[in-house]
Scaffold this active site. Structure first.
Site, short mmCIF file in Angstrom:
data_model
loop_
_atom_site.label_atom_id
_atom_site.label_comp_id
_atom_site.label_asym_id
_atom_site.label_seq_id
_atom_site.Cartn_x
_atom_site.Cartn_y
_atom_site.Cartn_z
N LYS A 39 0.84 -1.20 0.00
CA LYS A 39 0.00 0.00 0.00
C LYS A 39 0.87 1.24 0.00
O LYS A 39 1.71 1.43 0.88
CB LYS A 39 -0.92 0.05 1.22
CG LYS A 39 -1.98 1.16 1.09
CD LYS A 39 -2.64 1.51 2.40
CE LYS A 39 -1.87 2.55 3.18
NZ LYS A 39 -1.86 3.90 2.52
N GLU A 85 9.71 0.04 10.89
CA GLU A 85 10.74 1.09 10.86
C GLU A 85 10.01 2.39 11.15
O GLU A 85 9.29 2.90 10.30
CB GLU A 85 11.44 1.10 9.50
CG GLU A 85 12.76 1.84 9.50
CD GLU A 85 12.61 3.30 9.13
OE1 GLU A 85 12.55 4.15 10.05
OE2 GLU A 85 12.54 3.58 7.93
N CYS A 87 13.04 10.09 8.90
CA CYS A 87 12.96 9.53 10.26
C CYS A 87 14.29 9.58 10.98
O CYS A 87 14.33 9.59 12.22
CB CYS A 87 12.44 8.10 10.21
SG CYS A 87 13.32 7.06 9.03
N GLU A 147 9.06 13.78 17.89
CA GLU A 147 9.48 13.88 16.50
C GLU A 147 8.67 14.95 15.78
O GLU A 147 7.44 14.87 15.72
CB GLU A 147 9.31 12.53 15.80
CG GLU A 147 9.86 12.54 14.38
CD GLU A 147 9.73 11.19 13.70
OE1 GLU A 147 10.65 10.82 12.95
OE2 GLU A 147 8.71 10.51 13.91
#
Length: 335
Positions: free
Chosen positions: A31, A106, A140, A237
Site C-alpha cells: 500500500k 521502521e 525519520c 518527532e
C-alpha cells in the site's frame, strides 16, 4: 506479505520493501501512502511490462485507517512490514494480534548529532546541517537533536544557523530551490505548531521559525537554541526542518551517551570527533540502530537499517532484512 510505505521517500521505500520480499520468494500486497501514490502505481506498470506473473506484486492505494488497517488485520496476510510513525506502528501491532502475523516496523526517530570538543568543525558544521535539513527534514533519521561541547557550542550553532539562513526555500520544480515545501497542510500545521510550542517553552530561535511566503506549505529552516530535555520539541518527532541545540560540558562518555539516549527513540545518531577510538566507544554506548561517525545520512544497501526502542522492530537492507521474510524450518527424518 503486506507492506505499507510512507510518503517521504515513496519510490525508495517501495524498493526497500519489495526487493527483499521478492528475492525471498514472497508475494506482496503493497500500500502506497495516500499523499504520494503515483510512483508506486508507475512501478506496478513496470512490473507488468517486465512480465511478472499476475498476483506476485500488487499495489494498492488508499488511506491508512482503511486500506492499511485491512492489510494489518487480514488473516491471510502472514507478515506485515511498515515504515511510518511510531503511533501507527503501535496500531499495526495491535491489529496483527488476530493471527499473530510477523511484524517488522521502521518507525520514528529523534536522532542526536554529538559534536565533541576536538571535532573538525569545517566538516561537522555542514555535516550536522545536512543531517537535519536534508529532504526538508522529512526523514525519520534526521539529526534533529544537536549536542555540542560547550567549548565549540557557540561556533557550531552560529555556523549551522548561517547555513540554514542561506538555504533557498521554494517550489520543487525550480532548479534553484534547495528546500521545497512540506508535504501537506496537516504537516505544515504540525511543524509550525511545534515551533510555536518551543518558542513559548523558552527556546531561542537562532534562525528561521517562520513561514516562507503566503502560499504553500513552506517553512524556513529553523535552529532552536537554549533548549532543555523536558521540552516537547526535544522529546517528540517534529518531522520538519527544526534543529534543537543543547551544549554539554562533560567529557565522560557515559554522561554524553546518557544525554544522547534520553529519548523514546533509537533509530540513528552521529558522532563528530577526530579521535577514532573515542568515536567507537561512544557509538557503542548510544542506543540506536545506526551510528554515523563524522557523517550523517549515509546509506549502503549492504548495511542494516532500523531502530532500537520505539523506533521499531527488525531491520531493512543488508543480510538482516531477509529475516523479515523467511521462516526457519527443522525437518527431522528417521533413516
Amino acid at each position: 506479505m503486506g507492506q505499507i510505505i510512507p510518503w517521504n521517500f515513496p519510490l525508495l521505500m517501495a524498493a526497500w520493501k519489495l526487493a527483499p520480499a521478492l528475492a525471498a520468494g514472497c508475494t506482496v500486497v503493497l500500500k502506497a501512502a495516500e499523499q504520494t501514490p503515483m510512483t508506486a502505481l508507475r512501478l506496478a506498470e513496470l512490473f507488468q511490462e517486465a512480465g511478472f506473473p499476475p498476483g506476485v506484486v500488487n499495489i494498492l492505494t488508499g488511506f491508512g485507517e482503511t486500506a492499511g488497517a485491512a492489510i494489518a488485520a487480514h488473516p491471510d496476510v502472514d507478515k506485515v512490514a511498515f515504515t511510518g510513525s511510531t503511533e501507527v506502528g503501535k496500531l499495526i501491532v495491535q491489529a496483527a494480534s488476530g493471527n499473530l502475523k510477523k511484524v517488522s516496523l521502521e518507525l520514528g526517530g529523534k536522532s542526536p548529532a554529538v559534536i565533541l570538543a576536538d571535532a573538525d568543525l569545517d566538516i561537522a558544521i555542514p555535516g550536522a546541517a545536512n543531517g537535519i535539513f536534508f529532504n526538508h527534514s522529512q526523514a525519520c533519521c534526521a539529526g534533529s537533536r544537536l549536542f555540542a561541547h560547550k567549548s565549540v557550542y557557540d561556533r557550531v550553532v552560529s555556523g549551522i544557523a548561517d547555513i540554514a539562513g542561506k538555504i533557498k526555500v521554494g517550489p520543487g520544480l525550480d532548479p534553484a530551490t534547495e528546500m521545497d515545501p512540506l508535504v501537506s497542510e496537516e504537516q505544515f500545521a504540525r511543524v509550525t505548531g511545534y515551533i510555536e510550542n518551543g518558542r513559548q517553552s523558552g527556546a531561542h530561535i537562532a534562525v528561521g521559525g517562520n513561514r516562507v511566503g503566503n502560499l504553500g506549505y513552506f517553512v524556513a529552516p529553523t535552529v532552536m537554541d537554549r533548549t532543555t530535555p523536558d521540552m516537547r520539541v526535544v522529546q517528540e518527532e517534529i518531522f520538519g526542518p527544526v534543529l534543537c541545540a543543547q551544549p554539554f560540558g562533560d567529557d565522560d562518555l557515559e554522561a554524553i551517551a546518557k544525554q544522547a539516549n534520553d529519548t523514546i527513540y533509537g533509530l540513528a545518531a552521529s558522532v563528530w570527533t577526530r579521535n577514532g577510538s573515542v568515536a567507537h566507544k561512544l557509538a557503542r554506548r548510544i542506543r540506536s540502530g545506526t551510528v554515523w561517525i563524522n557523517c550523517h545520512n549515509v546509506f549502503d544497501a549492504s548495511l542494516p537499517f532500523g531502530g532500537y526502542k520505539q523506533s521499531g522492530w527488525g531491520r531493512e537492507m543488508g543480510e538482516e532484512v531477509f529475516h523479515n521474510y523467511t521462516e526457519v524450518k527443522a525437518v527431522t527424518a528417521a533413516l
